[in-house]
Design a protein around this motif. Structure first.
Motif, PDB file in Angstrom:
ATOM      1  N   LEU A  16       0.833  -1.203   0.000  1.00  0.00           N
ATOM      2  CA  LEU A  16       0.000   0.000   0.000  1.00  0.00           C
ATOM      3  C   LEU A  16       0.872   1.258   0.000  1.00  0.00           C
ATOM      4  O   LEU A  16       0.589   2.220  -0.732  1.00  0.00           O
ATOM      5  CB  LEU A  16      -0.915  -0.008   1.225  1.00  0.00           C
ATOM      6  CG  LEU A  16      -1.863   1.191   1.383  1.00  0.00           C
ATOM      7  CD1 LEU A  16      -2.798   1.299   0.184  1.00  0.00           C
ATOM      8  CD2 LEU A  16      -2.656   1.065   2.679  1.00  0.00           C
ATOM      9  N   ALA A  17       1.925   1.256   0.818  1.00  0.00           N
ATOM     10  CA  ALA A  17       2.845   2.401   0.856  1.00  0.00           C
ATOM     11  C   ALA A  17       3.517   2.604  -0.492  1.00  0.00           C
ATOM     12  O   ALA A  17       3.682   3.740  -0.962  1.00  0.00           O
ATOM     13  CB  ALA A  17       3.891   2.198   1.945  1.00  0.00           C
ATOM     14  N   ALA A  49      -1.463  12.279   0.563  1.00  0.00           N
ATOM     15  CA  ALA A  49      -2.267  11.179   0.013  1.00  0.00           C
ATOM     16  C   ALA A  49      -2.469  10.084   1.056  1.00  0.00           C
ATOM     17  O   ALA A  49      -3.577   9.564   1.226  1.00  0.00           O
ATOM     18  CB  ALA A  49      -1.595  10.614  -1.237  1.00  0.00           C
ATOM     19  N   GLY A  50      -1.395   9.730   1.762  1.00  0.00           N
ATOM     20  CA  GLY A  50      -1.507   8.698   2.784  1.00  0.00           C
ATOM     21  C   GLY A  50      -2.444   9.104   3.911  1.00  0.00           C
ATOM     22  O   GLY A  50      -3.288   8.315   4.348  1.00  0.00           O
ATOM     23  N   THR A  51      -2.304  10.348   4.363  1.00  0.00           N
ATOM     24  CA  THR A  51      -3.172  10.845   5.441  1.00  0.00           C
ATOM     25  C   THR A  51      -4.631  10.870   5.002  1.00  0.00           C
ATOM     26  O   THR A  51      -5.536  10.510   5.773  1.00  0.00           O
ATOM     27  CB  THR A  51      -2.737  12.259   5.864  1.00  0.00           C
ATOM     28  OG1 THR A  51      -1.370  12.225   6.293  1.00  0.00           O
ATOM     29  CG2 THR A  51      -3.609  12.785   6.995  1.00  0.00           C
ATOM     30  N   LEU A  56     -10.126   9.082   5.566  1.00  0.00           N
ATOM     31  CA  LEU A  56     -11.406   8.865   4.903  1.00  0.00           C
ATOM     32  C   LEU A  56     -11.830   7.403   4.871  1.00  0.00           C
ATOM     33  O   LEU A  56     -13.020   7.093   4.945  1.00  0.00           O
ATOM     34  CB  LEU A  56     -11.347   9.406   3.472  1.00  0.00           C
ATOM     35  CG  LEU A  56     -11.144  10.922   3.324  1.00  0.00           C
ATOM     36  CD1 LEU A  56     -11.118  11.303   1.841  1.00  0.00           C
ATOM     37  CD2 LEU A  56     -12.227  11.689   4.077  1.00  0.00           C
ATOM     38  N   MET A  57     -10.857   6.495   4.779  1.00  0.00           N
ATOM     39  CA  MET A  57     -11.182   5.082   4.575  1.00  0.00           C
ATOM     40  C   MET A  57     -10.755   4.182   5.733  1.00  0.00           C
ATOM     41  O   MET A  57     -11.142   3.020   5.789  1.00  0.00           O
ATOM     42  CB  MET A  57     -10.532   4.590   3.276  1.00  0.00           C
ATOM     43  CG  MET A  57     -10.931   5.393   2.038  1.00  0.00           C
ATOM     44  SD  MET A  57     -10.004   4.914   0.559  1.00  0.00           S
ATOM     45  CE  MET A  57     -10.486   3.200   0.411  1.00  0.00           C
ATOM     46  N   ALA A 294       4.053   6.007   3.985  1.00  0.00           N
ATOM     47  CA  ALA A 294       3.622   5.205   5.129  1.00  0.00           C
ATOM     48  C   ALA A 294       3.332   6.073   6.342  1.00  0.00           C
ATOM     49  O   ALA A 294       2.399   5.790   7.109  1.00  0.00           O
ATOM     50  CB  ALA A 294       4.697   4.170   5.468  1.00  0.00           C
ATOM     51  N   LEU A 295       4.109   7.127   6.517  1.00  0.00           N
ATOM     52  CA  LEU A 295       3.862   8.042   7.632  1.00  0.00           C
ATOM     53  C   LEU A 295       2.475   8.660   7.507  1.00  0.00           C
ATOM     54  O   LEU A 295       1.725   8.758   8.480  1.00  0.00           O
ATOM     55  CB  LEU A 295       4.925   9.146   7.657  1.00  0.00           C
ATOM     56  CG  LEU A 295       4.783  10.190   8.767  1.00  0.00           C
ATOM     57  CD1 LEU A 295       4.961   9.553  10.132  1.00  0.00           C
ATOM     58  CD2 LEU A 295       5.792  11.314   8.573  1.00  0.00           C
TER      59      LEU A 295
END
Length: 336
Positions: A16-17, A49-51, A56-57, A294-295
């Motif tokens: 995912l990262a 994008a990660g945050t 949201l999901m 990832a962060l």
């Protein structure tokens, strides 16, 4: 068998990262093609994008191990590789003035952050955790200080939440100061090293500015992290906890800082040929990008907001004080 299970557990989150990283790289390429340059750096895109995805999901349990691995271990490896691009001559050029300035800034920031927390109504332990996290190295300082002062779990969680939120804000916004304030790369590196919470995040904050700012920022940040041991000892004595649980040596001096110093020594002694400089820089940069994705994936803005307004307010005011001290230090040292 156990090692295989660990690897399998890491793969979904790591994948995912990597996917978020690919999106960030694609966005960078699109900017280059349409605009002829990058308006928003890939590191910033990866974090945002990660945050956004996590907020949201949510983050399914199967992704947690891999995201933690990418945000911590991979980024620590990036820091170690960066050490191979810096010689001891760079540290020597900084001089005793910079080392003394780092110590003074940490002590002033600790005092100011603690007083701000108490003024806002935080109890003594929570104010201490916020002050240590803000002034030294974020989560690591909080985790090292907590057992020494017997801080309750809810205080630890609240203080870590503020480092998650404000740490990302600083990484995203600090590069704007480079152009707005007319700083040199050296000055910006000092500001980043003195104000960014975690060692790996310094790479993200300085990467968009330049190699010199990254090297200076990392060196300054390492000086700041080395203040953790004396500060934790002082805090323990101040709270009358001479027999309190002591944090492990690995927490006070993480392995990647040792690795960074060993790589720097290897570069200084000529054990790493000049031909390795560019590959090490490129590898460190790409690993940092994956880790920033990832962060972002590890941050849920909803949980941060639920941690308490007074804690966030204390952290926000404290980081403004720290940034002011860092900027004044960079300008004075450069002028000198």
């Amino acid at each position: 068998m156990l090692a295989r299970r660990k690897i399998v557990a890491v793969l979904p989150g790591l994948g995912l990262a990597l996917g978020v990283t690919a999106v960030a790289l694609g966005a960078e390429a699109l900017q280059e093609r349409l605009l002829g340059g990058r308006c928003v750096d890939g590191l910033v895109i990866a974090i945002l994008a990660g945050t956004l995805i996590h907020t949201l999901m949510g983050l399914a349990p199967r992704f947690v191990a891999g995201v933690q691995f990418a945000s911590k271990t991979i980024l620590e490896i990036a820091v170690v590789l960066l050490g191979g691009t810096i010689s001891a001559a760079a540290l020597a050029q900084s001089g005793i003035e910079l080392i003394a300035a780092v110590a003074v800034v940490v002590l002033l920031a600790l005092t100011a952050s603690y007083l701000v927390g108490r003024w806002l109504g935080l109890d003594e332990r929570l104010a201490t955790l916020v002050a240590c996290g803000n002034s030294i190295c974020g989560n690591s300082a909080i985790m090292a200080t907590a057992p020494v002062i017997e801080a309750p779990a809810e205080d630890v969680a609240a203080s870590i939440a503020f480092t998650a939120a404000l740490g990302i804000v600083v990484v995203l916004l600090l590069p704007l100061a480079f152009g707005a304030l007319g700083l040199t790369q050296w000055q910006y590196g000092v500001v980043a090293g003195l104000s960014v919470y975690a060692v790996p995040q310094v790479l993200a904050a300085t990467g968009p500015v330049g190699v010199m700012s990254t090297q200076v920022g990392t060196l300054v940040k390492l000086m700041r992290v080395l203040m953790l041991g004396p500060v934790v000892l002082f805090v323990g004595l101040r709270h009358g906890r001479k027999e309190a649980v002591r944090p492990s040596f690995s927490l006070l001096l993480p392995w990647f800082i040792t690795g960074f110093l060993l790589m720097m020594a290897a570069r200084s002694l000529g054990l790493l040929p000049e031909a390795t400089l560019q590959p090490l820089q490129a590898a460190s940069s790409q690993l940092t990008l994956v880790s920033m994705a990832a962060l972002g994936l590890s941050v849920d803005l909803r949980s941060v907001l639920s941690s308490g307004g007074r804690v966030l307010a204390a952290g926000f005011i404290s980081i403004l004080v720290l940034l002011g001290l860092a900027l004044a230090t960079a300008l004075m040292l450069q002028a000198g």
